[in-house]
Design a protein around this motif. Sequence first.
Motif, PDB file in Angstrom:
ATOM      1  N   THR A  41      31.850  37.142  -4.447  1.00  0.00           N
ATOM      2  CA  THR A  41      33.040  36.864  -3.638  1.00  0.00           C
ATOM      3  C   THR A  41      33.030  35.440  -3.092  1.00  0.00           C
ATOM      4  OG1 THR A  41      31.906  37.626  -1.654  1.00  0.00           O
ATOM      5  CG2 THR A  41      33.217  39.270  -2.836  1.00  0.00           C
ATOM      6  N   THR A  70      40.390  41.141  -2.449  1.00  0.00           N
ATOM      7  CA  THR A  70      39.154  40.470  -2.848  1.00  0.00           C
ATOM      8  C   THR A  70      38.139  41.456  -3.409  1.00  0.00           C
ATOM      9  OG1 THR A  70      39.426  38.597  -1.372  1.00  0.00           O
ATOM     10  CG2 THR A  70      37.157  39.161  -1.982  1.00  0.00           C
ATOM     11  N   TYR A  71      37.888  42.525  -2.678  1.00  0.00           N
ATOM     12  CA  TYR A  71      36.846  43.410  -3.224  1.00  0.00           C
ATOM     13  C   TYR A  71      37.330  44.151  -4.464  1.00  0.00           C
ATOM     14  CZ  TYR A  71      38.528  47.441  -0.309  1.00  0.00           C
ATOM     15  OH  TYR A  71      39.243  48.448   0.288  1.00  0.00           O
ATOM     16  N   PHE A  90      39.415  40.692   7.360  1.00  0.00           N
ATOM     17  CA  PHE A  90      38.185  40.012   6.935  1.00  0.00           C
ATOM     18  C   PHE A  90      37.079  40.138   7.971  1.00  0.00           C
ATOM     19  CE2 PHE A  90      41.076  37.956   3.983  1.00  0.00           C
ATOM     20  CZ  PHE A  90      40.311  37.954   2.834  1.00  0.00           C
ATOM     21  N   GLY A 130      38.206  36.494  -6.328  1.00  0.00           N
ATOM     22  CA  GLY A 130      38.671  37.004  -5.044  1.00  0.00           C
ATOM     23  C   GLY A 130      40.181  36.877  -5.027  1.00  0.00           C
ATOM     24  N   CYS A 185      37.021  41.929  -7.595  1.00  0.00           N
ATOM     25  CA  CYS A 185      35.601  41.806  -7.985  1.00  0.00           C
ATOM     26  C   CYS A 185      35.161  43.045  -8.768  1.00  0.00           C
ATOM     27  CB  CYS A 185      34.720  41.617  -6.753  1.00  0.00           C
ATOM     28  SG  CYS A 185      34.849  39.963  -6.045  1.00  0.00           S
ATOM     29  N   GLY A 204      33.376  47.162   1.151  1.00  0.00           N
ATOM     30  CA  GLY A 204      34.622  47.483   0.447  1.00  0.00           C
ATOM     31  C   GLY A 204      34.359  47.748  -1.030  1.00  0.00           C
ATOM     32  N   SER A 240      30.130  31.999   1.510  1.00  0.00           N
ATOM     33  CA  SER A 240      31.319  31.388   0.904  1.00  0.00           C
ATOM     34  C   SER A 240      30.981  30.234  -0.043  1.00  0.00           C
ATOM     35  CB  SER A 240      32.246  30.841   2.002  1.00  0.00           C
ATOM     36  OG  SER A 240      32.739  31.891   2.797  1.00  0.00           O
ATOM     37  N   MET A 254      33.248  42.825   2.877  1.00  0.00           N
ATOM     38  CA  MET A 254      33.555  42.767   1.442  1.00  0.00           C
ATOM     39  C   MET A 254      32.578  43.622   0.636  1.00  0.00           C
ATOM     40  SD  MET A 254      36.338  41.176   1.134  1.00  0.00           S
ATOM     41  CE  MET A 254      36.764  41.789   2.750  1.00  0.00           C
ATOM     42  N   ALA A 286      27.977  39.327  -2.093  1.00  0.00           N
ATOM     43  CA  ALA A 286      28.993  39.054  -1.060  1.00  0.00           C
ATOM     44  C   ALA A 286      28.243  38.638   0.200  1.00  0.00           C
ATOM     45  CB  ALA A 286      29.848  40.292  -0.814  1.00  0.00           C
ATOM     46  N   GLY A 315      41.638  41.416   2.174  1.00  0.00           N
ATOM     47  CA  GLY A 315      40.336  42.075   2.099  1.00  0.00           C
ATOM     48  C   GLY A 315      40.231  42.972   0.874  1.00  0.00           C
TER      49      GLY A 315
END
Lengths: 348, 348
Positions: free
Chosen positions: B106, B309-310, B174, B139, B313, B18, B84, B15, B81, B306
């Motif tokens: 993230t 999510t990035y 991921f 995300g 952000c 990315g 979790s 992430m 990142a 993937g």
Amino acid sequence: MKENVKVILWGLGLMGQGMAKMICKKRGFSIVGAIDLDPSKVGKKLYELLEVERTENNDVVILDNPEEVIKEKAADVVLIATASFTKAVYPQIKFAAEKGINVITTAEEMSYPKALDPELSEDMDIIAKKNGVSILGTGINPGFVMDYLVLALTGVCEDVENIRVSRVNDLACFGKAVMEEQGIGLTKEEFVEGVENDSIAGHVGFIQSFGMFEEAFNLKFDKIAQTKEPIMANVERVTPLVSVKPGYVAGCKQMGYGYVNGELFVEMEHPQQVRPEMENLSTGDYITIKGTPEINLKNTPEIAGGVGTYAICVNMIPHVINSTPGLKTMLDLPIPVAILGDVRELIK
Amino acid sequence: MKENVKVILWGLGLMGQGMAKMICKKRGFSIVGAIDLDPSKVGKKLYELLEVERTENNDVVILDNPEEVIKEKAADVVLIATASFTKAVYPQIKFAAEKGINVITTAEEMSYPKALDPELSEDMDIIAKKNGVSILGTGINPGFVMDYLVLALTGVCEDVENIRVSRVNDLACFGKAVMEEQGIGLTKEEFVEGVENDSIAGHVGFIQSFGMFEEAFNLKFDKIAQTKEPIMANVERVTPLVSVKPGYVAGCKQMGYGYVNGELFVEMEHPQQVRPEMENLSTGDYITIKGTPEINLKNTPEIAGGVGTYAICVNMIPHVINSTPGLKTMLDLPIPVAILGDVRELIK
């Protein structure tokens, strides 16, 4: 407990009545005024017109004189559903805002008024700030399906090559004004002439949606083009308001094209017609984003236009009341969300 | 012209990389710092790790000591990142916010941190306000597909009876952390044991999505339930990171249920697995809203997790910089939009 959120309805066509009925079903609202020019409505109690139960929150007489209703801070918000064009609703918006009342309007051009009326927009922004209120135009489209929702989807994209949006919808849920704007019931020749002399507005919204794209993406289209073609009925298409015989116009297929650096960047397709299902045409909203990642979204049938428009206007009430003052668009405020509980708890 | 938007990357897994690569492709950004603990990355130049061209905007050495990078107002935003869970990223967020730097993370739990960590959330809000910065977790999911997008769609609804959301997706995009959280490659028995002893987190997000629903709808679920079942591979499923043999766990099917007044109001289905297409399973995002109007939306294949999510952000950077200070969620800010032009022009 906080006081109820006080609402005035200005314009009681299908959209105004839809908003009014929705508000009557929710907790924490009081309708404190209702305005309409139609002699068949003026003088009636609002709950009679709506055919809903009388409560202390809807027991108002429909008046035709705004000055008797829109008084200094008489409400938290006025919902204006009187016309499609910024120039037409501007005096009403100004009148309400100068009385310290927030404004939400269904007027399509007001979803992005800067696109066609930058000076009036500047003026409304100044009036709103001076009077500590906010002003928003929204609706299902423009305001949501072909612009806002598309833009939100690009929020998960690393890059966007181009966008195609199609909304195939039924007009039967809309009022007389929309039917006339679309040329419903005309002959093909009358339709073509109406497009040429601008008496057929078609879908009022592409220019506003393109404006919203420009602001959100911070770009300028080097060319925006639109076309309007008649959709001819092959069978009789009947709604509570109109009956279209075979061979007459049942709708308007509008296309919109926005070019960036000479390349087509946003394409919009919007065939609007009454009762397409009578000719086995299926309806839906379709969004295709070419880019990284690709997005390929379908919503079938289309999000119903009438309820979608009045619902988003009502659902935006808390955001508009909570907003900083000024002329706002959907791009400035948090996402709309259905009001399920007591609206007073959503006011900050 | 304004100064470039200065970014620090904290965590250079899939992430983080990315986000970094995406930023390198955009105009108006400068990457001014990069942090990772992996010895194979520390000491390298960021552009070497990313395998992108060296420019004055990505020419930084990857360091393992945050104190050497996160200095007073060293950047406009730090992108975290690293983990979790809120408890894991909290010290990093605090460290950056106290240096006057906005934070986007993230970390799935940070998409709605109040759900599990109300005290840490309160604390982050105070720190953010004290230091004039804002903090956002987002995300693809949680943060967009199964909560935010659904809520935005209810914005055109007069009423909502119940909601069903399903996201059938491929995990191959991921990183290692996600694979381990999902139990990829385990035996069925190990998976079941892992669910029981909480070593298999599964999808981290339902509790946060439910929290977002509660806030947006201003309601309390009287019960929230979750189940996790293994998805077993019938053929070998191979990704750059893992190879799952037939008979081993290829994913985790997670279900979530939120009840209001004893009735199921929100149902979430989220079977996550590596390379479902190897067993001819199609993927997609499906949102069904029963109410007025009905909404029945399909996006196939699913919005890739993937990049989604990035991208979100990075795309939220302007909104986070422009925001009032505090701990924010997606509900507090305007919609995300893809950054196509120069990001500096989006900063107010």
